[in-house]
Enzyme design. Sequence first.
Site, PDB file in Angstrom:
ATOM      1  N   GLU A 189      40.862  32.400  35.069  1.00 36.11           N
ATOM      2  CA  GLU A 189      41.873  33.150  34.316  1.00 36.11           C
ATOM      3  C   GLU A 189      42.187  34.395  35.124  1.00 36.11           C
ATOM      4  O   GLU A 189      41.360  35.295  35.222  1.00 36.11           O
ATOM      5  CB  GLU A 189      41.337  33.541  32.942  1.00 36.11           C
ATOM      6  CG  GLU A 189      41.361  32.395  31.965  1.00 36.11           C
ATOM      7  CD  GLU A 189      42.332  32.645  30.823  1.00 36.11           C
ATOM      8  OE1 GLU A 189      42.606  31.695  30.107  1.00 36.11           O
ATOM      9  OE2 GLU A 189      42.804  33.784  30.644  1.00 36.11           O
ATOM     10  N   CYS A 223      44.942  41.112  30.278  1.00 33.46           N
ATOM     11  CA  CYS A 223      45.569  40.088  31.114  1.00 33.46           C
ATOM     12  C   CYS A 223      46.845  39.542  30.489  1.00 33.46           C
ATOM     13  O   CYS A 223      47.766  39.171  31.191  1.00 33.46           O
ATOM     14  CB  CYS A 223      44.578  38.966  31.394  1.00 33.46           C
ATOM     15  SG  CYS A 223      43.794  38.327  29.918  1.00 33.46           S
TER      16      CYS A 223
HETATM   17  P1  NAD Z   1      38.767  42.029  40.839  1.00 37.45           P
HETATM   18  O1  NAD Z   1      39.176  40.667  41.203  1.00 37.45           O
HETATM   19  O2  NAD Z   1      38.607  43.012  41.930  1.00 37.45           O
HETATM   20  O3  NAD Z   1      37.393  41.982  40.063  1.00 37.45           O
HETATM   21  C1  NAD Z   1      37.216  41.167  38.936  1.00 37.45           C
HETATM   22  C2  NAD Z   1      35.757  40.794  38.856  1.00 37.45           C
HETATM   23  O4  NAD Z   1      35.409  39.914  39.906  1.00 37.45           O
HETATM   24  C3  NAD Z   1      34.841  41.985  38.991  1.00 37.45           C
HETATM   25  O5  NAD Z   1      33.884  41.935  37.979  1.00 37.45           O
HETATM   26  C4  NAD Z   1      34.232  41.839  40.359  1.00 37.45           C
HETATM   27  O6  NAD Z   1      32.921  42.367  40.397  1.00 37.45           O
HETATM   28  C5  NAD Z   1      34.222  40.351  40.532  1.00 37.45           C
HETATM   29  N1  NAD Z   1      34.233  39.907  41.921  1.00 37.45           N
HETATM   30  C6  NAD Z   1      34.775  40.534  43.014  1.00 37.45           C
HETATM   31  N2  NAD Z   1      34.582  39.807  44.118  1.00 37.45           N
HETATM   32  C7  NAD Z   1      33.910  38.700  43.770  1.00 37.45           C
HETATM   33  C8  NAD Z   1      33.426  37.552  44.456  1.00 37.45           C
HETATM   34  N3  NAD Z   1      33.596  37.398  45.782  1.00 37.45           N
HETATM   35  N4  NAD Z   1      32.790  36.593  43.757  1.00 37.45           N
HETATM   36  C9  NAD Z   1      32.613  36.697  42.433  1.00 37.45           C
HETATM   37  N5  NAD Z   1      33.043  37.776  41.716  1.00 37.45           N
HETATM   38  C10 NAD Z   1      33.685  38.762  42.380  1.00 37.45           C
HETATM   39  O7  NAD Z   1      39.791  42.528  39.753  1.00 37.45           O
HETATM   40  P2  NAD Z   1      39.842  43.931  39.018  1.00 37.45           P
HETATM   41  O8  NAD Z   1      40.904  44.715  39.702  1.00 37.45           O
HETATM   42  O9  NAD Z   1      38.514  44.532  38.808  1.00 37.45           O
HETATM   43  O10 NAD Z   1      40.331  43.416  37.599  1.00 37.45           O
HETATM   44  C11 NAD Z   1      41.650  43.410  37.191  1.00 37.45           C
HETATM   45  C12 NAD Z   1      42.258  42.057  37.408  1.00 37.45           C
HETATM   46  O11 NAD Z   1      41.649  41.082  36.607  1.00 37.45           O
HETATM   47  C13 NAD Z   1      43.708  42.044  36.997  1.00 37.45           C
HETATM   48  O12 NAD Z   1      44.464  41.421  38.015  1.00 37.45           O
HETATM   49  C14 NAD Z   1      43.759  41.220  35.744  1.00 37.45           C
HETATM   50  O13 NAD Z   1      44.919  40.522  35.521  1.00 37.45           O
HETATM   51  C15 NAD Z   1      42.619  40.314  35.909  1.00 37.45           C
HETATM   52  N6  NAD Z   1      42.135  39.924  34.598  1.00 37.45           N
HETATM   53  C16 NAD Z   1      42.536  38.733  34.097  1.00 37.45           C
HETATM   54  C17 NAD Z   1      42.131  38.317  32.843  1.00 37.45           C
HETATM   55  C18 NAD Z   1      42.541  36.991  32.263  1.00 37.45           C
HETATM   56  O14 NAD Z   1      41.995  36.559  31.258  1.00 37.45           O
HETATM   57  N7  NAD Z   1      43.488  36.288  32.840  1.00 37.45           N
HETATM   58  C19 NAD Z   1      41.304  39.123  32.096  1.00 37.45           C
HETATM   59  C20 NAD Z   1      40.913  40.339  32.639  1.00 37.45           C
HETATM   60  C21 NAD Z   1      41.327  40.712  33.897  1.00 37.45           C
END
Ligand code: NAD
Length: 461
Positions: A189, A223
């Site tokens: 997601e 999101c």
């Molecule tokens: P991000 O991708 O930088 O981080 C999201 C999460 O992924 C963090 O908890 C991070 O620790 C983890 N992560 C980072 N690198 C990783 C890896 N290599 N392997 C596994 N996990 C890893 O995003 P962000 O800027 O912190 O969050 C905001 C983004 O998340 C926005 O783009 C938003 O749309 C999205 N989001 C989507 C939903 C949804 O349900 N579609 C919900 C919440 C957030």
Amino acid sequence: RPLRERAAVLDRVHDLVLERQSDVLDLMQIETGKARASAFEEVADVANLARHYSVRARRYLAPRREAGAFSVLTSARVWRHPVGVVGVVAPWNYPLSLTLGDALPALVAGNAVIVRPDPQTSLTMLWAAELLSDAGLPDGVLQVVLGDGPTVGAAVVDHVDHVMYTGSTRTGRVVAAQAAQRLVTASLELGGKNAMYVADDVDVEAAAEGAVRACFSNTGQLCVSIERLYVHDRVVGAFTDAFVRRTAALRLGSGLDYRSDVGSLTSAAQLATVVEHVEDAVGHGARVLAGGVHRSDLGPWFYEPTVLVDVPPEARLFREETFGPVVAIYPVASDDEAVAAMNDSEFGLNASVWTADTRRGAALARRVRAGTVNVNEGYAAAWGSVGAPQGGVGASGYGHRHGREGLWETTRLQTVAVQRGTHGPAGLPGFGLRRLYELGPETWTRVLTELLRVMKRLRMP
Ligand code: NAD
């Protein structure tokens, strides 16, 4: 544990999360800076999901009977088994919904679960793990690992049998590639640039009120929240006035009570993106009708809910997700123009259509390329319809949560086909396929050819 016991745990989770809500509301507010009402959405969401799956899991997991290869002689049954260990790698914006919300269906399906909450919101997940234990979940069936994404998150992806990942599109691509290396499945997601269309027949006050909630809930760090507003020419003036008035009236604050409508952004990084996007849009000629102000007097990362107009396609926020309290209004001349504009995005997570004519709304909704579309609501109608799948298309990811599809993501399928007639009753010779093969290949292939023709004529499935 039998399904009955697993469902009973979810039943108790429902009661406990409502009973203990004030503790977790405080925790979530402290960890994220969100308004209390936004935190309450998570409590309500988890209770709603826990009830849903405790009632429906049996139906969703029931084996399915299918017509066998040879109708009377073969019976086929399709079973769903848990995949094994499900890994939940969760972001910081909805620390209860996006951790427990994914863990509960995986557990009721019979899996063990490892959750890696975001480092910014680890306490909420630790609280939730304690709650699950109090609800009767056996020790060790759910484990929480703490740490950053690239090391600890990636380690989870490297060890589980199915990955539930929520986060940005950029990281989603990394996670998908890593899961693919081990040939395990992943549900992703990811981001969105969600659009709302306000048609020419709306009650503008009702639409403006709905749009305010859809754009600024959880300080826009949601999101499924709306960042693009397409408004029909005939109502764009009246709607914009009402929307700007209501946006400017939102109360900002971070107290542990229900007195504020909009909380703080969660991190310096989020604030930086919001400031960058607004400055870039203004630099390209956009006008600010409300907000556009960093409110450091309230806390380090407060930013006023912001309404922009005249945003040109060259501005970053025209296409890129801001993930903050910023929305742009664009006038459109017709339903067709609105649908085309809504679909002009690499994302496809959520959308909304407002019209007094709900049939027209539902028909328009089906033309929008998004996993969920809400008619006369921003996001909560679809999200809260927990029997229906929630998920994105395109750069918003793949896979689903909620409903039977959400539960099925954490199961693997097995077909058991039973062939009858090979052994006759009480020592008599059987009459099954062996007899057919004994006729020799020239005969049995002819028989089979005729049989296939008959099946087609009878329109057998
Ligand atoms: P991000 O991708 O930088 O981080 C999201 C999460 O992924 C963090 O908890 C991070 O620790 C983890 N992560 C980072 N690198 C990783 C890896 N290599 N392997 C596994 N996990 C890893 O995003 P962000 O800027 O912190 O969050 C905001 C983004 O998340 C926005 O783009 C938003 O749309 C999205 N989001 C989507 C939903 C949804 O349900 N579609 C919900 C919440 C957030």
